[in-house]
Motif scaffolding. Structure first.
Motif, PDB file in Angstrom:
ATOM      1  N   HIS A 113      -3.914  -6.389  -5.769  1.00 41.58           N
ATOM      2  CA  HIS A 113      -4.069  -5.308  -6.631  1.00 41.58           C
ATOM      3  C   HIS A 113      -5.557  -5.038  -6.878  1.00 41.58           C
ATOM      4  O   HIS A 113      -6.650  -5.867  -6.852  1.00 41.58           O
ATOM      5  CB  HIS A 113      -3.717  -5.910  -8.041  1.00 41.58           C
ATOM      6  CG  HIS A 113      -2.041  -6.298  -7.989  1.00 41.58           C
ATOM      7  ND1 HIS A 113      -1.093  -5.276  -7.878  1.00 41.58           N
ATOM      8  CD2 HIS A 113      -1.345  -7.313  -7.954  1.00 41.58           C
ATOM      9  CE1 HIS A 113       0.161  -5.779  -7.944  1.00 41.58           C
ATOM     10  NE2 HIS A 113      -0.121  -6.955  -7.975  1.00 41.58           N
ATOM     11  N   HIS A 114      -5.686  -3.632  -7.108  1.00 38.78           N
ATOM     12  CA  HIS A 114      -6.956  -3.154  -7.647  1.00 38.78           C
ATOM     13  C   HIS A 114      -8.219  -3.675  -6.362  1.00 38.78           C
ATOM     14  O   HIS A 114      -9.208  -3.661  -6.706  1.00 38.78           O
ATOM     15  CB  HIS A 114      -7.609  -3.898  -9.060  1.00 38.78           C
ATOM     16  CG  HIS A 114      -6.515  -3.745  -9.992  1.00 38.78           C
ATOM     17  ND1 HIS A 114      -6.293  -2.728 -10.630  1.00 38.78           N
ATOM     18  CD2 HIS A 114      -5.775  -4.516 -10.605  1.00 38.78           C
ATOM     19  CE1 HIS A 114      -5.360  -2.682 -11.418  1.00 38.78           C
ATOM     20  NE2 HIS A 114      -5.029  -3.949 -11.547  1.00 38.78           N
ATOM     21  N   ARG A 115      -7.492  -3.495  -5.351  1.00 38.11           N
ATOM     22  CA  ARG A 115      -8.731  -3.547  -4.157  1.00 38.11           C
ATOM     23  C   ARG A 115      -8.259  -2.492  -2.919  1.00 38.11           C
ATOM     24  O   ARG A 115      -6.934  -2.249  -3.140  1.00 38.11           O
ATOM     25  CB  ARG A 115      -8.610  -5.105  -3.482  1.00 38.11           C
ATOM     26  CG  ARG A 115      -9.425  -5.876  -4.250  1.00 38.11           C
ATOM     27  CD  ARG A 115      -9.177  -7.343  -4.017  1.00 38.11           C
ATOM     28  NE  ARG A 115      -9.730  -8.390  -4.846  1.00 38.11           N
ATOM     29  CZ  ARG A 115      -9.445  -8.726  -5.948  1.00 38.11           C
ATOM     30  NH1 ARG A 115      -8.466  -8.071  -6.756  1.00 38.11           N
ATOM     31  NH2 ARG A 115     -10.195  -9.637  -6.891  1.00 38.11           N
ATOM     32  N   ALA A 116      -9.047  -2.115  -2.234  1.00 40.14           N
ATOM     33  CA  ALA A 116      -8.830  -1.237  -1.281  1.00 40.14           C
ATOM     34  C   ALA A 116      -7.926  -2.013  -0.234  1.00 40.14           C
ATOM     35  O   ALA A 116      -7.958  -3.270   0.349  1.00 40.14           O
ATOM     36  CB  ALA A 116     -10.057  -0.728  -0.530  1.00 40.14           C
ATOM     37  N   CYS A 117      -7.048  -0.976   0.487  1.00 39.05           N
ATOM     38  CA  CYS A 117      -6.267  -1.537   1.538  1.00 39.05           C
ATOM     39  C   CYS A 117      -7.403  -2.023   2.738  1.00 39.05           C
ATOM     40  O   CYS A 117      -7.966  -1.135   3.238  1.00 39.05           O
ATOM     41  CB  CYS A 117      -5.171  -0.586   1.836  1.00 39.05           C
ATOM     42  SG  CYS A 117      -4.062  -1.259   3.062  1.00 39.05           S
ATOM     43  N   PRO A 118      -6.852  -3.174   3.433  1.00 43.70           N
ATOM     44  CA  PRO A 118      -7.679  -3.812   4.420  1.00 43.70           C
ATOM     45  C   PRO A 118      -7.039  -2.813   5.858  1.00 43.70           C
ATOM     46  O   PRO A 118      -7.969  -2.862   6.703  1.00 43.70           O
ATOM     47  CB  PRO A 118      -7.522  -5.078   4.610  1.00 43.70           C
ATOM     48  CG  PRO A 118      -6.293  -5.404   3.921  1.00 43.70           C
ATOM     49  CD  PRO A 118      -5.979  -4.495   2.660  1.00 43.70           C
ATOM     50  N   SER A 119      -5.922  -2.529   5.751  1.00 42.47           N
ATOM     51  CA  SER A 119      -5.656  -1.777   7.387  1.00 42.47           C
ATOM     52  C   SER A 119      -5.897  -0.325   7.070  1.00 42.47           C
ATOM     53  O   SER A 119      -6.240   0.206   8.282  1.00 42.47           O
ATOM     54  CB  SER A 119      -4.188  -2.066   7.194  1.00 42.47           C
ATOM     55  OG  SER A 119      -3.390  -1.480   6.219  1.00 42.47           O
ATOM     56  N   CYS A 120      -5.539   0.376   6.089  1.00 41.40           N
ATOM     57  CA  CYS A 120      -6.156   2.057   6.268  1.00 41.40           C
ATOM     58  C   CYS A 120      -7.003   2.131   5.412  1.00 41.40           C
ATOM     59  O   CYS A 120      -7.683   3.388   5.491  1.00 41.40           O
ATOM     60  CB  CYS A 120      -4.723   2.518   5.705  1.00 41.40           C
ATOM     61  SG  CYS A 120      -4.281   2.247   3.827  1.00 41.40           S
TER      62      CYS A 120
ATOM     63  N   CYS B 172       0.838  -1.184   0.044  1.00 43.93           N
ATOM     64  CA  CYS B 172      -0.052   0.093   0.360  1.00 43.93           C
ATOM     65  C   CYS B 172       0.923   1.134   0.149  1.00 43.93           C
ATOM     66  O   CYS B 172       1.827   1.247   0.628  1.00 43.93           O
ATOM     67  CB  CYS B 172      -0.776   0.136   1.213  1.00 43.93           C
ATOM     68  SG  CYS B 172      -2.025   1.466   1.551  1.00 43.93           S
ATOM     69  N   PRO B 173       0.631   2.254  -0.833  1.00 44.45           N
ATOM     70  CA  PRO B 173       1.453   3.354  -0.915  1.00 44.45           C
ATOM     71  C   PRO B 173       1.264   4.326   0.308  1.00 44.45           C
ATOM     72  O   PRO B 173       2.084   4.995   0.644  1.00 44.45           O
ATOM     73  CB  PRO B 173       0.948   4.210  -2.044  1.00 44.45           C
ATOM     74  CG  PRO B 173      -0.263   3.604  -2.573  1.00 44.45           C
ATOM     75  CD  PRO B 173      -0.384   2.362  -1.862  1.00 44.45           C
ATOM     76  N   GLN B 174       0.235   4.335   1.001  1.00 41.76           N
ATOM     77  CA  GLN B 174      -0.107   5.066   2.407  1.00 41.76           C
ATOM     78  C   GLN B 174       0.623   4.253   3.578  1.00 41.76           C
ATOM     79  O   GLN B 174       1.446   4.928   4.202  1.00 41.76           O
ATOM     80  CB  GLN B 174      -1.614   5.182   2.602  1.00 41.76           C
ATOM     81  CG  GLN B 174      -2.422   5.575   1.160  1.00 41.76           C
ATOM     82  CD  GLN B 174      -2.101   7.186   1.121  1.00 41.76           C
ATOM     83  OE1 GLN B 174      -1.665   8.003   2.206  1.00 41.76           O
ATOM     84  NE2 GLN B 174      -1.964   7.611   0.017  1.00 41.76           N
ATOM     85  N   CYS B 175       0.238   3.055   3.719  1.00 46.49           N
ATOM     86  CA  CYS B 175       0.637   2.579   5.037  1.00 46.49           C
ATOM     87  C   CYS B 175       1.803   1.395   4.786  1.00 46.49           C
ATOM     88  O   CYS B 175       2.339   0.995   5.799  1.00 46.49           O
ATOM     89  CB  CYS B 175      -0.611   1.875   5.700  1.00 46.49           C
ATOM     90  SG  CYS B 175      -1.148   0.338   5.018  1.00 46.49           S
ATOM     91  N   GLY B 176       1.950   1.012   3.570  1.00 52.21           N
ATOM     92  CA  GLY B 176       3.105   0.083   3.308  1.00 52.21           C
ATOM     93  C   GLY B 176       2.713  -1.369   3.616  1.00 52.21           C
ATOM     94  O   GLY B 176       3.404  -2.369   3.482  1.00 52.21           O
ATOM     95  N   GLU B 177       1.230  -1.702   4.237  1.00 58.17           N
ATOM     96  CA  GLU B 177       0.961  -3.186   4.295  1.00 58.17           C
ATOM     97  C   GLU B 177       0.910  -3.689   2.886  1.00 58.17           C
ATOM     98  O   GLU B 177       0.394  -3.306   1.891  1.00 58.17           O
ATOM     99  CB  GLU B 177      -0.508  -3.151   5.357  1.00 58.17           C
ATOM    100  CG  GLU B 177      -0.095  -2.772   6.441  1.00 58.17           C
ATOM    101  CD  GLU B 177       0.216  -3.599   7.464  1.00 58.17           C
ATOM    102  OE1 GLU B 177       0.119  -4.753   7.108  1.00 58.17           O
ATOM    103  OE2 GLU B 177       1.166  -3.118   8.161  1.00 58.17           O
TER     104      GLU B 177
END
Length: 59
Positions: free
Chosen positions: A39-46, A30-35
């Motif tokens: 691909h092509h899905r929302a990050c589950p952590s942030c 993830c470019p925001q949190c690095g978790e």
């Protein structure tokens, strides 16, 4: 009607089935949190997708 004349050998059967392997899952960071995320899905952590917050998370 066409019918096989002889039974396929174990070697030929196994050679055919050798291509039926499971591919590893491709993950990216993830470019925001690095978790790790799919691909092509929302990050589950942030909860971000394409630099937008799409899922509200607790922390």
């Amino acid at each position: 009607m066409a019918v096989p004349k002889r039974r396929k050998s174990k070697s030929k059967r196994d050679m055919r089935k050798s291509q039926h392997k499971v591919a590893p899952i491709n993950v990216s960071s993830c470019p925001q949190c690095g978790e790790a995320k799919l691909h092509h899905r929302a990050c589950p952590s942030c909860g971000t997708y394409k630099d937008r917050t799409v899922i509200e998370t607790e922390a």
